[in-house]
Design a protein around this motif. Structure first.
Motif, PDB file in Angstrom:
ATOM      1  N   MET A 243      -0.460   9.103  12.189  1.00  0.00           N
ATOM      2  CA  MET A 243       0.208   8.003  12.903  1.00  0.00           C
ATOM      3  C   MET A 243       0.997   8.540  14.107  1.00  0.00           C
ATOM      4  SD  MET A 243      -0.259   4.905  12.090  1.00  0.00           S
ATOM      5  CE  MET A 243       1.175   3.840  12.314  1.00  0.00           C
TER       6      MET A 243
ATOM      7  N   ARG B  64       0.830  -1.203   0.000  1.00  0.00           N
ATOM      8  CA  ARG B  64       0.000   0.000   0.000  1.00  0.00           C
ATOM      9  C   ARG B  64       0.865   1.254   0.000  1.00  0.00           C
ATOM     10  NH1 ARG B  64      -2.532   0.496   6.153  1.00  0.00           N
ATOM     11  NH2 ARG B  64      -0.531   0.550   7.229  1.00  0.00           N
TER      12      ARG B  64
ATOM     13  N   CYS C 174       3.038   6.950   6.532  1.00  0.00           N
ATOM     14  CA  CYS C 174       3.346   5.614   7.051  1.00  0.00           C
ATOM     15  C   CYS C 174       4.266   4.886   6.070  1.00  0.00           C
ATOM     16  CB  CYS C 174       2.048   4.843   7.269  1.00  0.00           C
ATOM     17  SG  CYS C 174       2.274   3.380   8.295  1.00  0.00           S
ATOM     18  N   HIS C 175       5.126   4.017   6.606  1.00  0.00           N
ATOM     19  CA  HIS C 175       6.114   3.296   5.789  1.00  0.00           C
ATOM     20  C   HIS C 175       7.027   4.277   5.038  1.00  0.00           C
ATOM     21  CE1 HIS C 175       3.125   0.308   6.667  1.00  0.00           C
ATOM     22  NE2 HIS C 175       2.298   0.737   5.756  1.00  0.00           N
TER      23      HIS C 175
ATOM     24  N   GLU D 135      -3.309   7.272   6.759  1.00  0.00           N
ATOM     25  CA  GLU D 135      -1.967   7.314   7.367  1.00  0.00           C
ATOM     26  C   GLU D 135      -0.908   7.868   6.424  1.00  0.00           C
ATOM     27  OE1 GLU D 135      -1.218   3.347   8.786  1.00  0.00           O
ATOM     28  OE2 GLU D 135      -2.590   3.544  10.460  1.00  0.00           O
TER      29      GLU D 135
HETATM   30 ZN    ZN Z   1       0.930   1.869   8.946  1.00  0.00          ZN
END
Ligand code: ZN
Ligand code: ZN
Ligand code: ZN
Lengths: 633, 633, 633
Positions: free
Chosen positions: C245, C105, C147-148, C144
């Motif tokens: 997050m 994702r 994120c990542h 989010e």
């Molecule tokens: Zn995440």
């Protein structure tokens, strides 16, 4: 010997109206030298062919008129963006195959012919314009070759030139195949153009392949530098210098140095302790604001050899820097200690880096003699103190040494290619030997492996030199002092194969290494008196045993003064071995502890206290960071 | 059972005039086997189509005439440079997308059709020429599949073949989407050609995608090997062998082994302890020169299963190697211990690697039976001793075991794809169970998860097998000994989803895992008697509780002999669990400490002392590295 | 203030026949909210233009009819494969230059215009269809952000947009050269199109270059989000929300939040303790199943500021997750504690993630309120308990705070670009200050650096804000409470250069930092009472000294209430400094130890016990994971 101070200055960073006051203040501080120009290409040639030398003319005039001697740097370490846009493939390539982009410095591959042409052009222009300028008293080529891992490049340009280099060296693919042992794993080539660079192989590349690539990479630095010195020599009589770094081993400094008049280095004691020395946390904490007590001296002695007696500090740390993992401030007066230690080891000049802290860009957190707001930083007064002391201390003559340590760059590469133990490193080994000599209070000369005459020395060490040249073997054989070879000395051919007879294969010493062991940090080999760590070699042969393991195996053998040490002793064991050797040769030793270190010149003994606490030298108290000198009696 | 010794020899590395003496010396040493040829492609075909088999003819003649049996290797692990130049895209690609270059070995992607054609051609030529040669008594396909992480390749060739493999398996993208749960995060595909390899994704790839890619990668090894065995079978009746490695799990050895007659492996006890075992520094230091006491036995038992009873050691460490982080020398006589342990576990042959240490290329620091200067290395005498002992010790018959441990490669991949705890690893878990069996002095059979009959055993362990085949579930259900499943056993579908009913879902055992916990090394779960580490599963259901946590939760449940263990016990706890199970089944155990290990054959008990100190077995003193055998009474 | 519960639901993961029962069970559990749709693009548009909204219509109907309020997510965090195939260059690129592939994702670069067009299209379609739907009570944009590590992309699209952004900001290359100090190392540009992204440079890029790239990257998130809110505002009056997050700092949440009505965040206390907090092993072990006692509160307070008073928890951990290095289960009743703590800090809603554990794909090991087999997981009863307690506890009013902590995202980027010490991090520093406030039992407001009025506070902290806006300087100068600035506060220009006069340069406070030191973990700076770690600044100037080092240097200076702290105090020292400041201002403190924490609302005091053991609050016993509330008197 004349001792002088200097600094590094970037007129292009400051308004022209500040130059005059800066120059006067440098003179007030007692400085002789000012280095300029080495990163200024974008100001000298903002766009292709648009040469803008007027500002540099004026800067040199202002500095020279104030009475300063100027060191002019060639700007080839920082080609402007337009050079890179013109030669997009001039960027070095990392081991993963990624080009190393524009945006900092040293963004070039030594092998790129197009970039070499640009360098020829700009260096010629500078040499023609300033070669006879009376204020230019020295030249610096480029800046810190090898810094930021820039010697080795895996670019297409490097590949092309490597193939040419191999063709010159081996003349036929078959000769290369034999030299490298390419029959192993079917790695044989039928054409030099089949040979690739030794990165990204499935498992390690053939060590001979890898070693030749490192030799080639070093040669590219040498020829890149020579390209510049050839031009400069035509236009100037001033001495040519390069500023080397600490613990950069990936090109042969003796080879580069052969084309230069003076060796110089950039000494950052606190940064180097933090980022490039194996040491315990305790050691790093104790010497946090002083640097390792032997790291500077080692490089002083090394570069004195590289400079064939003539050497400088081109950049001397004077406050916190920006680039180490942690950047504490030096103890008060360390900038004085570091300078005097350099002088005691024979330096002609110490240039503090830098004049005024730049408020912008990568090094904005790197201290200068002046703060960004033009107020004095603590080291300014220390520099003035050193200048005063130089006036009062008579010349102390040229030092001599009873002890020599052989240092060999190709051995460093060979160890890197094929360490055999995960914590194995040639510098680490050699520096351990150097430290053991220093802890015994000795003056040391470092010599290249091309040395053919050892007759002025009483004790010679040659640890870890994988392949001894014939002339050095002859010199060792004829040497009537004490020589200690090993571990690993002369155990490989120059192409990194195992020779027959097996090493060390020194005439008169009946000893062969039957097999070797690398040992993890959790284990050791106990000796009758001491212990071996990291490495042990099993010997056979009739040579006398001078040192034994607890189980009775030979750990050092000898024939008269010629010793072979079959392992890596721990620090205490090594100190004892050297003390014994000195006793045998009648060399007097001083057992030093902690941070106290000695250096004798012809007339004086210098004592330096690297510890954060006061120490005693005889009846003399030497404070933390203190320097003491006394006449030799 | 006939026990034999052998060695690995590279005639192409040495002058032809040495061959005869080498062969005679091998025979003198008591060797039966000599393996040759597996890396010799560049000498067999230096340029495309230029076949040079004469030298190999002569080498085989010389060796065979001396009385040696030859194992001939296909040279496909080291294609020459011209093969790579012809098929530049045959190189495997690493997870970062970088091609893994020529210059060492195993530089090919298993999925590349062009390279498969080259392999077909060279193997056919060899099979036709030597298939009926009376000196060729066995064949080896390729060399060490999977070594240097070479099973998995992220090349375009792999991507093409993976799509075909998926299309074969799932028939429609919708079926694949359902099987993988691609509705999650909108990962659905409408065409197989949309599917990429699971590297470089933003966060982890779908675990089903990743697992299928690992299954595919294993299948590619299987079909690559079968390509060779299909050709060889047409031309020879000699047994076909591959030499596996230690702790290489990324292809299914049972699948590859199904096409071969004998399994063999390359046993490097000291290297493997250093580079591929989780252990404390203390353990690694104590067994530094011997290897882990269970690592060899584990692989002996595993590969005996892979070979359906027939297995060899194709390469036996005999001195220091070059490739581990640290490379100490074995204790004296370890080369004897390792050989006898292999024989006790049923090995038909032990071939020492290698005959003479090569002085060049990557493995020049890898010891041989002879040194590079042709003098004997220490292990030569040890090999001769083993040969003598084989003569005197009568055949000791085929061993049996009361205990079986199920081993399942796909579980290793699934654990790798989705470990759920950072220090989680299927081999690590299984090896912990194996060690606990060994510490109880047991003979062990390792079985594949395709096993459908457990009736000859009294105790069966199946830890960590994420998905149990129906036949094995049936066998376990019908088993009237003690079975211990878990942790994690049968908690996933073969596609790596969570099944309903929740695992372990064994008929007759009313237990479900409601949720699981992975635990860092600093924490544990105390049991009434012992503790769980790494992993704990919370159970519900009516099954009897056989072991409890301190807080009263079920840690092991059972129905009669069928146990489910809901966590990873620490070594002592696991040893106790197994001792209790053995007592229940009337299996006698011997509690062994430190380095002492047992193995019973049909007629004799062998005791091996892996410790660096002498140990007592009853009244018998067994020295360090010692082997003792006594008739079973 | 209305307190509500909710959950996250994926109707597309389950058979439609389950939806009704799920909805009814949510209502039974006491839930108000259900979030859906945010990853469903491949079900809404399986192939280009093939819109499939019927199932979503029905899902909303079923949920709404059951009485639930729906939060509808835009699905732009998971573009289907066909979107990527249409725009292959839309993938973000990592710092090594590798595209981050499809298969999980967030596989998009914020700067790609083609992907922005796709987002405009799908968001418009959703807004048009559901903007007026009475069941849709809120919207979530994307999921989010950041994120990542997905904020920063080194793609060609990012490079193009970065050049435009720079051209807008600086208008001419010369202005940019001056702002960045590009004269250093000849980094000057003559055209905006010469400027590259600051990755893969030989050594670090110009920090001003790097910082501008991070500012740009944050701005791209802001404009990407605004693209969606601009569309949604045209079609709906429901509040717009994004789910942030924990410890994601690479975009400015205040900037994104300005376009939204409510801030929400995804709170994973146990995962975050494991994967993103510096703490000792002891601390991580003690709070293994509870999470750090301050991490949640910090983010509650931060996001309350980002939401200008309105904030939610969009995803609340309720059991073991799948993505941390280790994934233990929460203590019983932690899901209750976490919810009540959020409410005490002013949250309007707490949504448990997720409704039912998915048996497939990446998050199959992530617990839900229901197990994969549809049985209740432990947290279901805890959610029901919280719902009951909400019914019974009267509204406790809006909390106030005497203490403010300024938080500034650009400072986080500047610290990252140029840390000067290897363990330096802006969040780490600020969180240390927050913890010291919490240990004193204080209510805290977090404020953006754009704050211009501090008059409602008694104590204001602004550690580490490298560049203070003028309005904040004015507010601090006029502030008549106690302010503590430093370390590093206002020591850089907004472009990350060193200002003259040197920092902190606060009117009325005569203090300048002459030089700074970063200190390794093995060292510290002892104070008369306490110690500094990580960092120390040397001050000059006439300001009163409020705290001294053991050697007499200033460690904190002040003029009346305005303090400058010249280093990073260790936790105890910092707690003392804050206690003293509170005493000065008449703020009452409670010295809390271990896991006990307080939060006052307008009418009640809440006490939370994060420890794994019971604790005493006055005469009240609070069990492990317990929550206690009492009226404020
Ligand atoms: Zn995440
Ligand atoms: Zn440098
Ligand atoms: Zn790459």
């Amino acid at each position: 010997m004349k001792r002088t101070l200097g600094t590094c200055y970037y007129p292009e960073h400051w308004p022209e109206q500040m130059w005059q006051a800066d120059a006067a203040r440098m003179v007030d501080t007692g400085l002789t030298w000012v280095r300029i120009g080495e990163f200024a290409w974008s100001r000298l040639e903002p766009t292709p062919g648009d040469l803008q030398f007027d500002w540099l003319d004026r800067a040199i005039d202002v500095l020279g008129a104030a009475g300063l001697k100027v060191i002019l740097g060639t700007p080839t370490a920082t080609p402007p963006k337009w050079v890179v846009d013109k030669h997009p493939d001039m960027l070095a390539v990392d081991a993963n195959g990624h080009p190393r982009k524009f945006g900092s410095r040293r963004h070039y591959c030594f092998s790129h012919q197009g970039y070499r042409d640009e360098c020829r052009r700009i260096v010629t222009l500078l040499a023609e314009r300033y070669g006879a300028n009376p204020h230019i008293a020295a030249w610096q080529t480029d800046n810190e070759y090898g810094c930021h891992d820039t010697t080795v490049s895996y670019s297409d340009a490097a590949c092309r030139e490597f193939r040419n280099w191999l063709a010159q060296k081996y003349q036929s693919p078959d000769a290369l195949n034999r030299a490298w042992g390419n029959v192993f794993w079917s790695m044989e080539y039928t054409d030099f153009d089949q040979i690739d660079l030794p990165n990204l192989t499935v498992t390690e590349a053939n060590p001979s392949h890898h070693l030749d690539f490192l030799r080639f990479s070093s040669d590219q630095v040498v020829s890149f530098n020579r390209l510049q010195t050839d031009i400069l020599r035509k236009h100037t009589d001033a001495p040519l210098i390069h500023n080397y770094m600490g613990r950069v081993l990936d090109f042969d400094h003796f080879d580069v140095g052969a084309d230069l008049d003076i060796a110089s280095w950039d000494s950052y004691p606190i940064g180097f302790l933090s980022d490039r020395l194996e040491a315990t946390d305790d050691h790093k904490t104790r010497f946090l604001r002083q640097g390792d007590p032997d790291m500077q001296a080692f490089h002083h002695d090394l570069y004195r050899a590289v400079g064939r007696g003539r050497w400088w500090i081109m950049e001397q740390q004077l406050g916190p820097v920006n680039w180490a993992p942690y950047n504490p401030a030096p103890l008060p007066v360390m900038a004085r200690l570091w300078a005097w230690e350099a002088f005691a080891h024979g330096s002609e000049a110490v240039c503090y880096f830098r004049w005024r802290q730049a408020p912008f860009a990568q090094e904005q957190m790197h201290a200068g003699l002046l703060r960004p707001d033009n107020e004095p930083a603590p080291a300014l007064a220390e520099a003035r103190q050193v200048a005063d002391e130089i006036e009062t201390l008579p010349d102390t003559g040229t030092a001599t040494a009873d002890v020599a340590l052989i240092f060999d760059y190709p051995s460093a590469w060979a160890w890197q290619v094929q360490p055999q133990g995960a914590d194995f490193d040639y510098f680490r080994l050699t520096f351990a030997f150097y430290k053991a000599l220093r802890v015994n209070g000795l003056n040391i000369d470092i010599l290249p492996s091309t040395t053919a005459d050892l007759s002025t020395y009483k004790l010679v060490l040659a640890p870890g030199i994988l392949s001894l040249p014939d002339a050095l073997i002859t010199a060792l054989t004829q040497f009537d002092g004490t020589a200690i070879l090993g571990p690993r000395t002369n155990t490989k051919t120059p192409n990194l194969s195992i020779p027959t007879p097996l090493g060390p294969n020194i005439p008169c010493l009946d000893a062969r290494i039957t097999h070797t062991e690398s040992i993890p940090p959790s284990a050791d080999i106990p000796l009758e008196n001491g212990r071996m760590v990291h490495w042990f070699e099993h010997l056979e042969g009739a040579a006398d045993v001078a040192l034994k393991t607890k189980t009775g195996a030979a750990a050092m053998v000898r024939n008269s003064g010629l010793h072979y040490l079959a392992g890596w002793p721990d620090p205490d064991t090594l100190t004892d071995i050297i003390k014994t050797a000195c006793a045998r040769e009648g060399i007097s030793t001083h057992t030093l502890t902690d941070g106290l270190r000695l250096r004798n010149t012809a007339t004086h003994r210098f004592i330096f206290n690297y510890a954060p606490d006061a120490a005693k030298w005889g009846d003399t108290d030497i404070p933390a960071a203190g320097v003491h000198w006394e006449p030799l009696v």
